[in-house]
Design a protein around this motif. Structure first.
Motif, PDB file in Angstrom:
ATOM      1  N   MET A   1       0.962  -1.399  -0.054  1.00 49.20           N
ATOM      2  CA  MET A   1       0.060   0.029   0.029  1.00 49.20           C
ATOM      3  C   MET A   1       0.832   1.091  -0.037  1.00 49.20           C
ATOM      4  O   MET A   1       1.901   1.360   0.634  1.00 49.20           O
ATOM      5  CB  MET A   1      -0.890   0.115   1.233  1.00 49.20           C
ATOM      6  N   SER A   2       0.434   2.217  -0.630  1.00 48.23           N
ATOM      7  CA  SER A   2       1.214   3.406  -0.717  1.00 48.23           C
ATOM      8  C   SER A   2       0.431   4.444   0.256  1.00 48.23           C
ATOM      9  O   SER A   2      -0.356   4.175   0.655  1.00 48.23           O
ATOM     10  CB  SER A   2       1.386   4.077  -2.370  1.00 48.23           C
ATOM     11  N   LEU A   3       1.526   5.637   0.349  1.00 48.38           N
ATOM     12  CA  LEU A   3       0.881   6.478   1.229  1.00 48.38           C
ATOM     13  C   LEU A   3      -0.291   7.102   0.641  1.00 48.38           C
ATOM     14  O   LEU A   3      -0.978   7.579   1.731  1.00 48.38           O
ATOM     15  CB  LEU A   3       2.074   7.481   1.275  1.00 48.38           C
ATOM     16  N   ILE A   4      -0.613   7.199  -0.452  1.00 39.24           N
ATOM     17  CA  ILE A   4      -1.987   7.689  -0.863  1.00 39.24           C
ATOM     18  C   ILE A   4      -3.175   6.909  -0.458  1.00 39.24           C
ATOM     19  O   ILE A   4      -4.103   7.466   0.058  1.00 39.24           O
ATOM     20  CB  ILE A   4      -2.196   8.054  -2.558  1.00 39.24           C
ATOM     21  N   ASP A   5      -2.779   5.368  -0.441  1.00 43.48           N
ATOM     22  CA  ASP A   5      -4.085   4.814   0.111  1.00 43.48           C
ATOM     23  C   ASP A   5      -4.156   5.170   1.430  1.00 43.48           C
ATOM     24  O   ASP A   5      -5.425   4.962   1.956  1.00 43.48           O
ATOM     25  CB  ASP A   5      -3.720   3.218   0.038  1.00 43.48           C
ATOM     26  N   TYR A   6      -3.341   5.121   2.206  1.00 42.33           N
ATOM     27  CA  TYR A   6      -3.603   5.652   3.906  1.00 42.33           C
ATOM     28  C   TYR A   6      -3.788   7.000   3.927  1.00 42.33           C
ATOM     29  O   TYR A   6      -4.709   7.106   4.647  1.00 42.33           O
ATOM     30  CB  TYR A   6      -1.829   5.440   4.429  1.00 42.33           C
ATOM     31  N   ALA A   7      -3.920   7.985   3.036  1.00 42.81           N
ATOM     32  CA  ALA A   7      -4.421   9.276   2.924  1.00 42.81           C
ATOM     33  C   ALA A   7      -5.620   9.187   2.586  1.00 42.81           C
ATOM     34  O   ALA A   7      -6.552   9.888   3.287  1.00 42.81           O
ATOM     35  CB  ALA A   7      -3.413  10.150   2.111  1.00 42.81           C
ATOM     36  N   VAL A   8      -6.157   8.343   1.897  1.00 39.46           N
ATOM     37  CA  VAL A   8      -7.754   8.099   1.619  1.00 39.46           C
ATOM     38  C   VAL A   8      -8.327   7.449   2.795  1.00 39.46           C
ATOM     39  O   VAL A   8      -9.523   8.155   3.153  1.00 39.46           O
ATOM     40  CB  VAL A   8      -7.842   7.478   0.585  1.00 39.46           C
ATOM     41  N   ILE A   9      -7.666   6.829   3.582  1.00 38.43           N
ATOM     42  CA  ILE A   9      -8.395   6.080   4.593  1.00 38.43           C
ATOM     43  C   ILE A   9      -8.615   7.165   5.883  1.00 38.43           C
ATOM     44  O   ILE A   9      -9.449   7.489   6.421  1.00 38.43           O
ATOM     45  CB  ILE A   9      -7.776   4.663   5.049  1.00 38.43           C
ATOM     46  N   GLY A  10      -7.565   7.771   5.875  1.00 39.29           N
ATOM     47  CA  GLY A  10      -7.445   8.930   6.887  1.00 39.29           C
ATOM     48  C   GLY A  10      -8.387  10.047   6.598  1.00 39.29           C
ATOM     49  O   GLY A  10      -8.981  10.518   7.321  1.00 39.29           O
ATOM     50  N   LEU A  11      -8.485  10.358   5.438  1.00 38.59           N
ATOM     51  CA  LEU A  11      -9.603  11.458   4.902  1.00 38.59           C
ATOM     52  C   LEU A  11     -11.116  10.830   5.183  1.00 38.59           C
ATOM     53  O   LEU A  11     -11.801  11.603   5.556  1.00 38.59           O
ATOM     54  CB  LEU A  11      -9.449  11.639   3.460  1.00 38.59           C
ATOM     55  N   LEU A  12     -11.172   9.676   5.079  1.00 38.61           N
ATOM     56  CA  LEU A  12     -12.467   9.002   5.323  1.00 38.61           C
ATOM     57  C   LEU A  12     -12.601   9.016   6.690  1.00 38.61           C
ATOM     58  O   LEU A  12     -13.849   9.479   7.184  1.00 38.61           O
ATOM     59  CB  LEU A  12     -12.550   7.701   4.623  1.00 38.61           C
ATOM     60  N   ILE A  13     -11.924   8.830   7.502  1.00 41.58           N
ATOM     61  CA  ILE A  13     -12.001   9.037   8.896  1.00 41.58           C
ATOM     62  C   ILE A  13     -12.192  10.114   9.549  1.00 41.58           C
ATOM     63  O   ILE A  13     -13.155  10.753  10.171  1.00 41.58           O
ATOM     64  CB  ILE A  13     -10.803   8.275   9.645  1.00 41.58           C
ATOM     65  N   ILE A  14     -11.496  11.301   8.864  1.00 41.49           N
ATOM     66  CA  ILE A  14     -11.499  12.591   9.381  1.00 41.49           C
ATOM     67  C   ILE A  14     -13.228  13.072   8.907  1.00 41.49           C
ATOM     68  O   ILE A  14     -13.941  13.947   9.729  1.00 41.49           O
ATOM     69  CB  ILE A  14     -10.690  13.470   8.620  1.00 41.49           C
ATOM     70  N   THR A  15     -13.482  12.978   7.610  1.00 38.43           N
ATOM     71  CA  THR A  15     -14.695  13.326   7.087  1.00 38.43           C
ATOM     72  C   THR A  15     -15.872  12.722   8.067  1.00 38.43           C
ATOM     73  O   THR A  15     -16.792  13.583   8.188  1.00 38.43           O
ATOM     74  CB  THR A  15     -14.802  12.849   5.369  1.00 38.43           C
ATOM     75  N   SER A  16     -15.641  11.283   8.383  1.00 32.89           N
ATOM     76  CA  SER A  16     -16.975  10.836   9.106  1.00 32.89           C
ATOM     77  C   SER A  16     -16.947  11.464  10.312  1.00 32.89           C
ATOM     78  O   SER A  16     -18.119  11.493  10.846  1.00 32.89           O
ATOM     79  CB  SER A  16     -16.888   9.318   9.007  1.00 32.89           C
ATOM     80  N   THR A  17     -15.985  11.591  10.934  1.00 33.68           N
ATOM     81  CA  THR A  17     -15.997  12.179  12.398  1.00 33.68           C
ATOM     82  C   THR A  17     -16.418  13.747  12.281  1.00 33.68           C
ATOM     83  O   THR A  17     -17.511  13.995  13.270  1.00 33.68           O
ATOM     84  CB  THR A  17     -14.575  12.271  12.878  1.00 33.68           C
ATOM     85  N   VAL A  18     -15.917  14.678  11.315  1.00 30.57           N
ATOM     86  CA  VAL A  18     -16.577  15.829  11.388  1.00 30.57           C
ATOM     87  C   VAL A  18     -17.969  15.978  11.249  1.00 30.57           C
ATOM     88  O   VAL A  18     -18.734  16.488  11.723  1.00 30.57           O
ATOM     89  CB  VAL A  18     -15.523  16.769  10.277  1.00 30.57           C
ATOM     90  N   MET A  19     -18.441  14.824   9.987  1.00 31.41           N
ATOM     91  CA  MET A  19     -19.790  14.946   9.709  1.00 31.41           C
ATOM     92  C   MET A  19     -20.752  14.649  10.724  1.00 31.41           C
ATOM     93  O   MET A  19     -21.765  15.126  11.162  1.00 31.41           O
ATOM     94  CB  MET A  19     -20.030  14.040   8.342  1.00 31.41           C
ATOM     95  N   GLY A  20     -20.249  13.618  11.414  1.00 33.66           N
ATOM     96  CA  GLY A  20     -21.094  13.074  12.661  1.00 33.66           C
ATOM     97  C   GLY A  20     -21.176  14.100  13.670  1.00 33.66           C
ATOM     98  O   GLY A  20     -22.174  14.310  14.290  1.00 33.66           O
ATOM     99  N   THR A  21     -20.092  14.686  13.926  1.00 29.56           N
ATOM    100  CA  THR A  21     -20.019  15.922  14.978  1.00 29.56           C
ATOM    101  C   THR A  21     -20.938  17.052  14.589  1.00 29.56           C
ATOM    102  O   THR A  21     -21.700  17.632  15.505  1.00 29.56           O
ATOM    103  CB  THR A  21     -18.366  16.268  15.437  1.00 29.56           C
TER     104      THR A  21
END
Length: 119
Positions: A1-21
């Motif tokens: 896995m490249s760094l971009i794959d991890y960035a997509v996962i991190g972006l998904l976590i951040i987006t879902s946390t912000v949207m839920g809050t």
């Protein structure tokens, strides 16, 4: 896995946390606040509580529920094995047989101890 794959996962976590809050805070500020004694009364299925609640469940109920969860998780673990059965060959078959065998030993133990009797 490249760094971009991890960035997509991190972006998904951040987006879902912000949207839920944001949605929880928005609901807190927008909803109407008009409590009255009728709204604060406990009820079940629209029927007011007229009798005291039932007693506690016996520990046997929790044991049966726990056994259900264990065997439900077993089914979840066996599904990927069944999908990759051709690729795993004999090694995968032996590992799955050991897994099911250990669970069967646990089930037999519980059965002999009388954990599945509902009397």
């Amino acid at each position: 896995m490249s760094l971009i794959d991890y960035a997509v996962i991190g972006l998904l976590i951040i987006t879902s946390t912000v949207m839920g809050t944001v949605l929880i805070l928005l609901g807190h500020f927008v909803r109407p606040r008009k409590p009255n004694p009728a709204k604060l009364q406990p009820y079940e299925s629209g029927v007011p509580d007229v009798s005291p609640p039932r007693g506690r469940f016996t520990p046997r109920f929790y044991l049966v529920a726990l056994l259900f969860v264990v065997f439900d998780v077993e089914a979840i673990f066996l599904y990927p094995w069944a999908v990759a059965f051709d690729a795993l060959a004999l090694y995968g078959y032996v590992q799955a047989a050991l897994f099911v065998g250990i669970l069967l030993l646990g089930l037999l133990y519980e059965w002999r101890k009388g954990a599945l009797e509902w009397v």
